[in-house]
Scaffold this active site. Structure first.
Site, PDB file in Angstrom:
ATOM      1  N   TYR A 131       0.847  -1.198   0.000  1.00  0.00           N
ATOM      2  CA  TYR A 131       0.000   0.000   0.000  1.00  0.00           C
ATOM      3  C   TYR A 131       0.883   1.248   0.000  1.00  0.00           C
ATOM      4  CZ  TYR A 131      -3.719  -3.178   1.585  1.00  0.00           C
ATOM      5  OH  TYR A 131      -4.631  -4.209   1.708  1.00  0.00           O
ATOM      6  N   HIS A 183      -6.036   1.879  -1.229  1.00  0.00           N
ATOM      7  CA  HIS A 183      -6.063   0.538  -1.798  1.00  0.00           C
ATOM      8  C   HIS A 183      -4.624   0.105  -2.114  1.00  0.00           C
ATOM      9  CE1 HIS A 183     -10.382   0.044  -2.174  1.00  0.00           C
ATOM     10  NE2 HIS A 183     -10.471   1.270  -2.655  1.00  0.00           N
ATOM     11  N   LYS A 195      -4.065  -4.379  -9.890  1.00  0.00           N
ATOM     12  CA  LYS A 195      -2.836  -4.195  -9.136  1.00  0.00           C
ATOM     13  C   LYS A 195      -1.658  -4.667  -9.993  1.00  0.00           C
ATOM     14  CE  LYS A 195      -5.335  -5.273  -4.896  1.00  0.00           C
ATOM     15  NZ  LYS A 195      -5.883  -3.929  -4.788  1.00  0.00           N
TER      16      LYS A 195
END
Length: 287
Positions: free
Chosen positions: A224, A232, A263
Site C-alpha cells: 500500500y 487501496h 494491481k
C-alpha cells in the site's frame, strides 16, 4: 545511565503475547504503538457486542512473521518469558487459582441459599393463595416446607458466573511490566525462503510502503502507498530467489490475477549484498 536507557526501551516496547508461537497484540496501547511504526497486522478477534459475524473484527491483532522479526531487530518487541518462568511466579499462579476456586465455592453457597429462600417464598405464596384450606392440605404444605431444607439441591450449572472483560495475559502494573525485556528473542525462523521474504518486507517498509498478507491474491505481500484504512493496495509482491526459475504459466496466471484486481505484480528477489531487485508485471493482452 544504562539502566535508565534500558527502562526507556522497555517502556516503549510493544508487548507481545505468544499463543502457540503465534504473535498477538491484545492491549490497545500496544496496538497504537505498533501502528505508529507503520506496521499493520490483522485483527482476528470477535467484537463483544457482535460475536456472530466476521465483517468487522476486533482484538487481538495478529502479526506477520516479518513484522515480528522487524520488531525484534529494532528491540521494540517484548515477549513474555515462557521457558524461563521463575518458581515464585508459578507458585503465585497456583495461589491465584486456589483463591479463584474458593471464590467460586463461596459464590455457589450464597446462590444456593438464595435459591432455597426463593423456593420457600414461592411455596408460602402458593399456600396463602390456595382456595381450599383444609387441615390435610395445610399439613402437606408444612411437611413439604420442613423437608425442603434436606431435599433441595441447587445445580452448579445454574450458578451465575462473572465473566472477566480484561485481558489477563499482560498486566497493567509497572512492576509486572518490568519483566517484559525488549532484548528477549521472539520466534526464530530459518530458511532461505523466510530470509528472502523478510529482506523484501524490510526494503519495502524502508521505502515508506505499508504491507499486509496477500495470500488470497496469490502473492506474499499486498503493498500500500499509505495506511490501508485510507488507500487501496497498488502492488502484489511475490518473493522469489534470484536464481529460482518460474514456470511461464505461473507468470501468466499471476499477471492475469493482478490485472483483474487492478494491481501491479512485483517479482521481488534479494541479491547477495542484501539489496532487493524488482520486476513489475502488467497484463496487456494475448498476442
Amino acid at each position: 545511565m544504562e539502566e535508565a536507557k534500558e527502562e526507556e526501551v522497555s517502556s516503549s516496547a510493544v508487548g507481545l503475547s505468544l499463543c502457540d508461537s503465534v504473535p498477538l497484540l491484545w492491549r490497545m496501547e500496544d496496538i497504537k504503538k505498533f501502528r505508529s511504526m507503520g506496521l499493520v497486522g490483522s485483527l482476528v478477534g470477535a467484537l463483544p457486542r457482535a460475536p456472530r459475524q466476521n465483517g468487522r473484527m476486533g482484538r487481538p491483532l495478529l502479526l506477520l512473521p516479518e513484522e515480528e522479526r522487524l520488531l525484534s531487530e529494532k528491540q521494540a518487541a517484548a515477549a513474555l518469558p515462557v521457558a524461563n518462568q521463575r518458581a515464585e511466579g508459578v507458585e503465585e499462579l497456583r495461589q491465584k487459582v486456589e483463591q479463584y476456586e474458593a471464590h467460586l465455592q463461596q459464590s455457589y453457597e450464597e446462590q444456593s441459599a438464595l435459591a432455597l429462600e426463593d423456593r420457600k417464598a414461592a411455596m408460602l405464596r402458593a399456600m396463602t393463595s390456595s382456595n381450599t384450606h383444609t387441615q390435610s392440605s395445610e399439613d402437606a404444605w408444612k411437611h413439604r416446607l420442613e423437608t425442603l431444607d434436606q431435599n433441595f439441591s441447587f445445580p452448579q450449572s445454574a450458578m451465575a458466573v462473572q465473566l472477566s472483560t480484561a485481558r489477563a495475559g499482560l498486566t497493567y502494573y509497572p512492576q509486572d511490566r518490568a519483566f517484559l525485556q525488549a532484548d528477549w528473542p521472539t520466534r526464530q525462523r530459518d530458511g532461505p525462503r523466510c530470509d528472502a521474504r523478510y529482506r523484501v518486507f524490510r526494503d519495502l517498509k524502508g521505502r515508506g510502503f505499508y504491507l499486509t498478507s496477500a495470500g488470497k491474491f496469490g502473492g506474499d505481500f499486498l503493498v500500500y502507498p499509505g495506511d490501508p484504512l485510507r488507500f487501496h493496495a497498488h502492488f502484489i509482491a511475490v518473493c522469489l530467489d534470484l536464481e529460482e526459475s518460474m514456470c511461464l504459466l505461473d507468470v501468466l496466471a499471476v499477471a492475469r490475477l493482478g490485472s483483474n484486481v487492478k494491481k501491479t505484480v512485483l517479482l521481488c528477489s534479494s541479491v547477495k549484498d542484501g539489496t532487493v531487485v524488482y520486476t513489475s508485471l502488467q497484463w496487456s493482452g494475448m498476442a
